[in-house]
Design an enzyme around this catalytic site. Sequence first.
Site, PDB file in Angstrom:
ATOM      1  N   PRO A 173      12.886 -20.459   3.348  1.00 50.91           N
ATOM      2  CA  PRO A 173      11.975 -19.831   4.202  1.00 50.91           C
ATOM      3  C   PRO A 173      11.772 -18.283   3.933  1.00 50.91           C
ATOM      4  CG  PRO A 173      13.322 -21.276   5.760  1.00 50.91           C
ATOM      5  CD  PRO A 173      14.138 -21.249   4.498  1.00 50.91           C
ATOM      6  N   CYS A 174      10.777 -17.923   3.812  1.00 55.02           N
ATOM      7  CA  CYS A 174      10.521 -16.227   3.535  1.00 55.02           C
ATOM      8  C   CYS A 174      10.731 -15.416   5.043  1.00 55.02           C
ATOM      9  CB  CYS A 174       9.249 -16.075   3.102  1.00 55.02           C
ATOM     10  SG  CYS A 174       8.749 -14.391   2.916  1.00 55.02           S
TER      11      CYS A 174
END
Length: 430
Positions: A173-174
């Site tokens: 995930p960012c």
Amino acid sequence: MRLNKGSIIEKMKNQNIKTQTELAEKIDISKSQLSFMFSDEYEPLKKNVIKLADVLKVSPNDIILDEEDQMPINSDFNRYDYKLDEFIDVSNVRKNKDYNVFETFAGAGGLALGLESAGLSTYGAVEIDKNAAETLRINRPKWKVIENDIEFIADNLDEFIDEEIDILSGGYPCQTFSYAGKRNGFADTRGTLFYPYSKILSKLKPKAFIAENVRGLVNHDDGKTLEVMLKVFIKEGYEVYWNILNSWNYDVAQKRERIVIIGIREDLVKEQKYPFRFPLAQVYKPVLKDVLKDVPKSKVTAYSDKKREVMKLVPPGGCWVDLPEQIAKDYMGKSWYSGGGKRGMARRISWDEPCLTLTTSPSQKQTERCHPDETRPFSIREYARIQSFPDEWEFSGGVGAQYRQIGNAVPVNLAKYIGKSLVHYLNQFN
């Protein structure tokens, strides 16, 4: 960007550097890499141009031929220096030996399945979501599916892997890093899911890695997030390259852009005969009518009666702008008065266009994706077709869980072409 070869030769004489081999050693790159830098067919990486200038004790601008490519003096680390705009047709690439992959954040298996289609073998797949993990087990019983916390796996990697890994893959995930850029190492990334990914990379030291993410990562936190990731990869001993790839260019009937980061271990880079390049876009780009023929029946989320009446008024390829003004105002609410970004509302896709990016829910108001003919969202199997999953790939869990798995997946065919580009690169060493 082209280099001024005459100027470089003159500067070499000034520094008493007699051969290109000696120059390559001083820059800490291979002779073939240096040859690529001098070739008009390849775009030299800016970081290598900076290293070359440093060895020759000149400004980078003194050895760059084209004025429009001149670099800012004393520029800081710049993520765009690592953006690689070199592509190669890999349609017919075949592996000349077996390469294995250890995948993190595997989800429903889009990336792993695509890499398998490219000729790579999945050694293990990490996924903590129970439905997604079950999806992997159902479809690939021989894969080592590890349903566990990624941080625990990173800390106890020897318990899960007992052989050398060729490629690490995954789409973490960012997330924002609390101390981005201050230490430029693992400590910057603690508390994020990038941390265990980078820790696994550090322990495995694979030949290459694939890191996939949303396009927004490029400018996330003013670019600091991506820059910290690149710095960590470089410190771990990898040459890194990234680009934005649109799935529509790779046999996927969907406009879905993702950033793909590729890392090649430095010892391989020094021995390479040709550099890594991203997969070339395919000539034909599929549209919905190409992929939604004879789709098996499957479950589908229904519209509310009110929403169905609104969507009936929207033609294929249309959206809220095709609605009568009062109906559009009532349907859109506050969004009617906000500027921009509203074309996804009340959107019906046409047979003659690719789908817009699929989300984890098929009927969200801001990102509507209505069937071209029928007034309903796409079904589970239609969702899967648009993501280029084969019909035999089953999804575990309830309807919502299945939509979520498919919407989060890397399109299978995009992953296949990424895998082929790595196979093409690695084949040179056998």
